[in-house]
Write a protein that holds these residues in place. Structure first.
Motif, PDB file in Angstrom:
ATOM      1  N   LEU A   1      49.614 -49.528  10.404  1.00 22.12           N
ATOM      2  CA  LEU A   1      48.299 -48.974  10.767  1.00 22.12           C
ATOM      3  C   LEU A   1      48.259 -48.896  12.293  1.00 22.12           C
ATOM      4  CD1 LEU A   1      45.413 -48.098   9.692  1.00 22.12           C
ATOM      5  CD2 LEU A   1      44.705 -50.443  10.182  1.00 22.12           C
ATOM      6  N   ALA A   2      48.901 -47.870  12.831  1.00 17.00           N
ATOM      7  CA  ALA A   2      49.143 -47.804  14.281  1.00 17.00           C
ATOM      8  C   ALA A   2      47.908 -47.443  15.104  1.00 17.00           C
ATOM      9  CB  ALA A   2      50.268 -46.823  14.576  1.00 17.00           C
ATOM     10  N   GLN A   3      46.869 -46.882  14.450  1.00 11.62           N
ATOM     11  CA  GLN A   3      45.610 -46.557  15.131  1.00 11.62           C
ATOM     12  C   GLN A   3      45.819 -45.587  16.297  1.00 11.62           C
ATOM     13  OE1 GLN A   3      42.837 -47.279  13.814  1.00 11.62           O
ATOM     14  NE2 GLN A   3      42.607 -49.407  13.185  1.00 11.62           N
TER      15      GLN A   3
ATOM     16  N   GLY B   1      52.084 -60.139   5.750  1.00 12.82           N
ATOM     17  CA  GLY B   1      53.403 -60.071   6.380  1.00 12.82           C
ATOM     18  C   GLY B   1      54.358 -59.023   5.827  1.00 12.82           C
ATOM     19  N   GLU B   2      53.816 -58.071   5.063  1.00 11.19           N
ATOM     20  CA  GLU B   2      54.650 -57.031   4.432  1.00 11.19           C
ATOM     21  C   GLU B   2      55.522 -56.297   5.458  1.00 11.19           C
ATOM     22  OE1 GLU B   2      53.683 -52.909   2.051  1.00 11.19           O
ATOM     23  OE2 GLU B   2      52.076 -54.388   2.219  1.00 11.19           O
ATOM     24  N   VAL B   3      54.926 -56.007   6.611  1.00 11.95           N
ATOM     25  CA  VAL B   3      55.632 -55.221   7.628  1.00 11.95           C
ATOM     26  C   VAL B   3      56.848 -55.976   8.184  1.00 11.95           C
ATOM     27  CG1 VAL B   3      54.328 -55.949   9.691  1.00 11.95           C
ATOM     28  CG2 VAL B   3      55.174 -53.627   9.526  1.00 11.95           C
ATOM     29  N   LEU B   4      56.792 -57.307   8.132  1.00 12.66           N
ATOM     30  CA  LEU B   4      57.893 -58.112   8.680  1.00 12.66           C
ATOM     31  C   LEU B   4      59.153 -58.028   7.810  1.00 12.66           C
ATOM     32  CD1 LEU B   4      55.917 -61.290   9.819  1.00 12.66           C
ATOM     33  CD2 LEU B   4      56.496 -59.256  11.146  1.00 12.66           C
ATOM     34  N   LYS B   5      58.973 -57.542   6.585  1.00 12.04           N
ATOM     35  CA  LYS B   5      60.127 -57.402   5.683  1.00 12.04           C
ATOM     36  C   LYS B   5      60.665 -55.965   5.678  1.00 12.04           C
ATOM     37  CE  LYS B   5      58.093 -60.947   2.752  1.00 12.04           C
ATOM     38  NZ  LYS B   5      56.795 -60.956   2.129  1.00 12.04           N
TER      39      LYS B   5
ATOM     40  N   LEU C   1      56.680 -45.679  11.113  1.00 11.64           N
ATOM     41  CA  LEU C   1      56.268 -46.490   9.950  1.00 11.64           C
ATOM     42  C   LEU C   1      54.777 -46.354   9.639  1.00 11.64           C
ATOM     43  CD1 LEU C   1      58.182 -49.843  10.699  1.00 11.64           C
ATOM     44  CD2 LEU C   1      58.849 -48.023   9.120  1.00 11.64           C
ATOM     45  N   ASP C   2      54.027 -45.771  10.543  1.00 11.75           N
ATOM     46  CA  ASP C   2      52.570 -45.649  10.362  1.00 11.75           C
ATOM     47  C   ASP C   2      52.249 -44.952   9.039  1.00 11.75           C
ATOM     48  OD1 ASP C   2      49.858 -45.726  10.911  1.00 11.75           O
ATOM     49  OD2 ASP C   2      49.904 -43.872  12.082  1.00 11.75           O
ATOM     50  N   ARG C   3      51.395 -45.590   8.228  1.00  3.20           N
ATOM     51  CA  ARG C   3      51.055 -45.006   6.924  1.00  3.20           C
ATOM     52  C   ARG C   3      49.607 -45.287   6.537  1.00  3.20           C
ATOM     53  NH1 ARG C   3      55.513 -48.617   3.909  1.00  3.20           N
ATOM     54  NH2 ARG C   3      56.627 -47.749   5.684  1.00  3.20           N
TER      55      ARG C   3
END
Length: 274
Positions: A166-168, A192-196, A258-260
């Motif tokens: 969520l890069a805003q 922590g989803e993004v950390l994986k 990765l922004d989604r």
């Protein structure tokens, strides 16, 4: 430690320590550890229920008041002009401080339409020396535009959920245009989803850093203010150990892709809890 110059020349450390969801009994040791590690910017809020403990850690630290940067926030139930003035007094009393460095409206809660009146109270609190800078949290562009139209002082900071999923970017662009700094809460993403993510883990491997360090570094290089939270001593240290490497342009672009719109928290326009 790099600082960001707010539009009224207040210097705000770009990397801070957040205490959202830090329990009362964990807050003093966590903030103490943060100070020992080198953090000088602590982000709390009335609703977190730990302002008193943050104040205790400040007192025990032996640091001078001008060495630290303290943010707190007015909660939704305390919005409105008079209520906000009282809420600030309560926060200062709990923190044991004469002023905070930054005071924020926690949510716009547009359903109740109190945020303009609340912001006018923040302007008065700034004039009275109770806070050095004022701003908002979780404001969309439409809320920011209304504040800028109806109030005298534009927000120095807009603290929002922000992480690689969520890069805003739209809010960041608006902020750049108007001199409103974006500050990232939940910078490592709840859960922590993004950390994986494979992109993050491969960049971390390349730099011999952890995924969390890579994400914090991405925030810093994106010119966001960032406030990771942890109560685990080695993670508090790890999250601060991000100044001895730099992400390449390719790394940054890979993370940017990765922004989604992966929002985990409430949408600002729909948040109505008081």
């Amino acid at each position: 430690m790099k600082t960001m110059s707010l539009h009224n020349q207040v210097e705000m450390p770009q990397l801070g320590f957040g205490v959202w969801q830090v329990e009362e009994n964990e807050a003093v040791p966590a903030v103490t550890k943060a100070f020992e590690t080198g953090y000088r910017h602590i982000d709390t809020a009335a609703i977190y229920g730990n302002e008193k403990q943050v104040g205790e850690a400040i007192k025990q630290s032996g640091l001078g008041r001008d060495e630290i940067f303290i943010t707190t926030k007015v909660w939704n139930a305390d919005q409105g002009y008079d209520n906000t003035i009282k809420a600030m007094e309560t926060s200062l009393d709990k923190l044991g401080l004469d002023y905070v460095d930054l005071y924020l409206i926690h949510w716009p809660t547009p359903e109740y339409d109190d945020y303009v009146e609340t912001y006018k109270a923040l302007e008065q609190l700034q004039k009275d020396g109770k806070t050095k800078a004022i701003g908002v949290c979780n404001f969309d562009i439409e809320h920011l535009e209304r504040i800028m139209e109806e109030c005298e002082v534009k927000p120095a900071v807009n603290q929002v959920e922000c992480h690689p999923y969520l890069a805003q970017n739209e809010l960041k662009e608006f902020g750049r245009k108007h001199g409103i700094h974006i500050e990232a809460w939940s910078p490592l993403m709840q859960g922590g989803e993004v950390l994986k993510d494979d992109v993050i883990t491969s960049i971390a491997e390349k730099h011999e850093k952890t995924p969390a360090q890579v994400v914090i570094r991405w925030h810093l290089q994106s010119d966001a203010i960032v406030i990771p939270k942890s109560v685990t001593p080695h993670r508090i240290e790890e999250n601060f150990d991000v100044f001895d490497f730099e992400l390449s342009t390719e790394d940054m672009e890979a993370i940017n892709r990765l922004d989604r719109n992966g929002r985990k928290g409430p949408k600002p326009s729909e948040m109505n809890v008081r």
